[in-house]
Design a protein around this motif. Sequence first.
Motif, PDB file in Angstrom:
ATOM      1  N   TRP A 169      58.198  32.587 112.765  1.00 12.82           N
ATOM      2  CA  TRP A 169      59.403  33.353 113.612  1.00 12.82           C
ATOM      3  C   TRP A 169      60.870  32.729 113.051  1.00 12.82           C
ATOM      4  O   TRP A 169      61.812  33.582 113.031  1.00 12.82           O
ATOM      5  N   HIS A 170      60.558  31.455 112.751  1.00 11.70           N
ATOM      6  CA  HIS A 170      61.997  30.771 112.398  1.00 11.70           C
ATOM      7  C   HIS A 170      62.447  31.266 110.973  1.00 11.70           C
ATOM      8  O   HIS A 170      63.574  31.658 110.660  1.00 11.70           O
ATOM      9  N   GLU A 171      61.351  31.252 110.395  1.00  4.88           N
ATOM     10  CA  GLU A 171      61.557  31.651 108.761  1.00  4.88           C
ATOM     11  C   GLU A 171      61.996  33.125 108.449  1.00  4.88           C
ATOM     12  O   GLU A 171      62.830  33.319 107.792  1.00  4.88           O
ATOM     13  N   THR A 172      61.578  33.970 109.071  1.00  5.36           N
ATOM     14  CA  THR A 172      62.055  35.250 109.304  1.00  5.36           C
ATOM     15  C   THR A 172      62.992  35.966 110.093  1.00  5.36           C
ATOM     16  O   THR A 172      63.359  37.003 110.470  1.00  5.36           O
ATOM     17  N   ASP A 173      63.677  34.993 110.691  1.00  6.13           N
ATOM     18  CA  ASP A 173      64.820  35.275 111.663  1.00  6.13           C
ATOM     19  C   ASP A 173      64.278  35.972 112.772  1.00  6.13           C
ATOM     20  O   ASP A 173      65.287  36.902 112.958  1.00  6.13           O
ATOM     21  N   GLY A 174      63.344  35.772 113.336  1.00  2.00           N
ATOM     22  CA  GLY A 174      62.811  36.499 114.382  1.00  2.00           C
ATOM     23  C   GLY A 174      63.815  36.401 115.748  1.00  2.00           C
ATOM     24  O   GLY A 174      64.400  35.503 115.989  1.00  2.00           O
ATOM     25  N   ARG A 175      64.015  37.558 116.587  1.00  2.00           N
ATOM     26  CA  ARG A 175      64.802  37.446 117.755  1.00  2.00           C
ATOM     27  C   ARG A 175      63.950  37.392 118.851  1.00  2.00           C
ATOM     28  O   ARG A 175      62.717  37.450 118.846  1.00  2.00           O
ATOM     29  N   PRO A 176      64.457  37.141 120.182  1.00  2.53           N
ATOM     30  CA  PRO A 176      63.809  37.311 121.260  1.00  2.53           C
ATOM     31  C   PRO A 176      63.138  38.518 121.347  1.00  2.53           C
ATOM     32  O   PRO A 176      63.482  39.760 121.237  1.00  2.53           O
ATOM     33  N   VAL A 177      61.709  38.650 121.742  1.00  2.00           N
ATOM     34  CA  VAL A 177      60.654  39.422 121.716  1.00  2.00           C
ATOM     35  C   VAL A 177      60.691  40.290 123.192  1.00  2.00           C
ATOM     36  O   VAL A 177      60.623  39.632 124.145  1.00  2.00           O
ATOM     37  N   LYS A 178      60.785  41.480 122.852  1.00  2.00           N
ATOM     38  CA  LYS A 178      60.821  42.315 124.265  1.00  2.00           C
ATOM     39  C   LYS A 178      59.484  43.023 124.225  1.00  2.00           C
ATOM     40  O   LYS A 178      58.751  43.468 123.256  1.00  2.00           O
ATOM     41  N   PHE A 179      59.047  43.731 125.562  1.00  2.00           N
ATOM     42  CA  PHE A 179      57.792  44.051 125.880  1.00  2.00           C
ATOM     43  C   PHE A 179      57.629  45.148 124.728  1.00  2.00           C
ATOM     44  O   PHE A 179      56.537  45.794 124.046  1.00  2.00           O
ATOM     45  N   ARG A 180      58.587  46.129 124.464  1.00  2.00           N
ATOM     46  CA  ARG A 180      58.710  47.449 123.573  1.00  2.00           C
ATOM     47  C   ARG A 180      58.246  47.032 122.102  1.00  2.00           C
ATOM     48  O   ARG A 180      57.498  47.614 121.403  1.00  2.00           O
ATOM     49  N   HIS A 181      58.769  45.894 121.756  1.00  2.00           N
ATOM     50  CA  HIS A 181      58.127  45.482 120.303  1.00  2.00           C
ATOM     51  C   HIS A 181      56.770  45.145 120.183  1.00  2.00           C
ATOM     52  O   HIS A 181      56.187  45.263 119.319  1.00  2.00           O
ATOM     53  N   ALA A 356      59.359  45.965 114.314  1.00  2.00           N
ATOM     54  CA  ALA A 356      59.684  46.594 115.503  1.00  2.00           C
ATOM     55  C   ALA A 356      61.031  46.247 115.885  1.00  2.00           C
ATOM     56  O   ALA A 356      61.919  46.943 116.286  1.00  2.00           O
ATOM     57  N   GLN A 357      61.371  44.933 116.030  1.00  2.00           N
ATOM     58  CA  GLN A 357      62.435  44.576 116.272  1.00  2.00           C
ATOM     59  C   GLN A 357      63.720  45.197 115.151  1.00  2.00           C
ATOM     60  O   GLN A 357      64.649  45.677 115.754  1.00  2.00           O
ATOM     61  N   ARG A 358      63.303  45.138 113.854  1.00  2.00           N
ATOM     62  CA  ARG A 358      64.302  45.517 112.931  1.00  2.00           C
ATOM     63  C   ARG A 358      64.512  47.160 113.088  1.00  2.00           C
ATOM     64  O   ARG A 358      65.683  47.431 113.079  1.00  2.00           O
ATOM     65  N   ARG A 359      63.520  47.835 113.527  1.00  2.00           N
ATOM     66  CA  ARG A 359      63.720  49.240 113.770  1.00  2.00           C
ATOM     67  C   ARG A 359      64.493  49.456 114.994  1.00  2.00           C
ATOM     68  O   ARG A 359      65.394  50.442 115.172  1.00  2.00           O
TER      69      ARG A 359
END
Length: 364
Positions: A169-181, A356-359
């Motif tokens: 998650w750190h390496e791919t610059d992940g954001r806070p996860v939401k239920f829809r993701h 899903a976050q990207r989209r």
Amino acid sequence: MSLDTPAPSTPAITEARRQAEICNACRYCEGFCAVFPAMFDKRLFANGDITQLANLCHNCRGCYYSCQYTSPHEFELNLPKALAEVQVESWDRFAWPRGISAAVQSNGLAIAAVLVLGIAALFFAQSTLSPDGGEGFYAVLAHSVMTAIFMPAFLFPLAVLAIGLRRYWHETDGRPVKFRHLREAAMNAAKMRNLSGGQEQGCNYEKGDRYSQARRYAHQATMWGFLLCFAATVSGTVMHYGFALHAPYSLISLPKILGVPGGVLLTLGTVKLAWLKTRADSNLGAGTTRGGEMAFVFLLGLTGASGLALYASTGTTLVPSLMGLHLGAVLALFLLTPYSKMAHGFYRLAALVRDAQRRSAKTD
Ligand code: SF4
Ligand code: SF4
């Protein structure tokens, strides 16, 4: 110990970046899978972007057989192979301790050795810690001994995977996860949408430039079979501790209603996957992982088949031998989960959540 791993510039990442930049100019494969829309969102690729693209790829090979820039063209495009090599490298970078995954991925003998040790450990436990009483399986191995063996063997891999996913998650610059993701990622994984070829025509894994649904279906059978077997184990644990209902269970019980079809799907799915691997062009996958992948598929299949055989042998003299075989295979499978091909399921799901976050970032 820091859990964060900076994405290094390795030869595999550099080569995948070169190919992604060519694809970014070409864009022919846009509708094939999730990799290309994610790729075409970028102009420059950080190392973590390449890690994310690699873990989205199912190695279906559709892009390779459609590409006008494969060898002998001077661009020498082979995107399935380039991404597979980044993928395997990333799993070793994320897993703790480092180096075990690389050894397991590239060497079927490593998996075979852990399997033999797992089976030997179970036979040793059965012979030296045999219970005074108990019914059914627990007359062979006490429930407390099983728990003492399997609880750490289950929790340790989970902890290693949690560390690995944190690093991913750190390496791919992940954001806070939401239920829809999570929901989108789960739907994509459940349907294996990225193995559909984009138009439900299937992929090119074992038939070259012809399409086939075989890998998608075999992969689905394996995944659902494993999940059903896992659900059967969880339901048995709940019945044991929550309701004092102890194994062996009848055919009309939750562990069996889930476990028997799960074992059948897992066994058939892995047999088909192994056969497909023998038909596929090894030059379109990661160079060194064929032995490790075959051994892992065998281990999964053995887990399913030995579980079914153990159930079928209930009440016979075969129970102790089949129990040692089955529980030894399960033990090896658990211990190898963060280091074998099994890890791909967790990182693929993380990649789908990140996608899903990207989209959603484009539409929010
Ligand atoms: S794989 Fe080949 S055809 Fe497909 S986008 Fe890349 S360069 Fe174009
Ligand atoms: S091999 Fe398949 S999943 Fe991977 S990038 Fe090419 S088309 Fe997409």
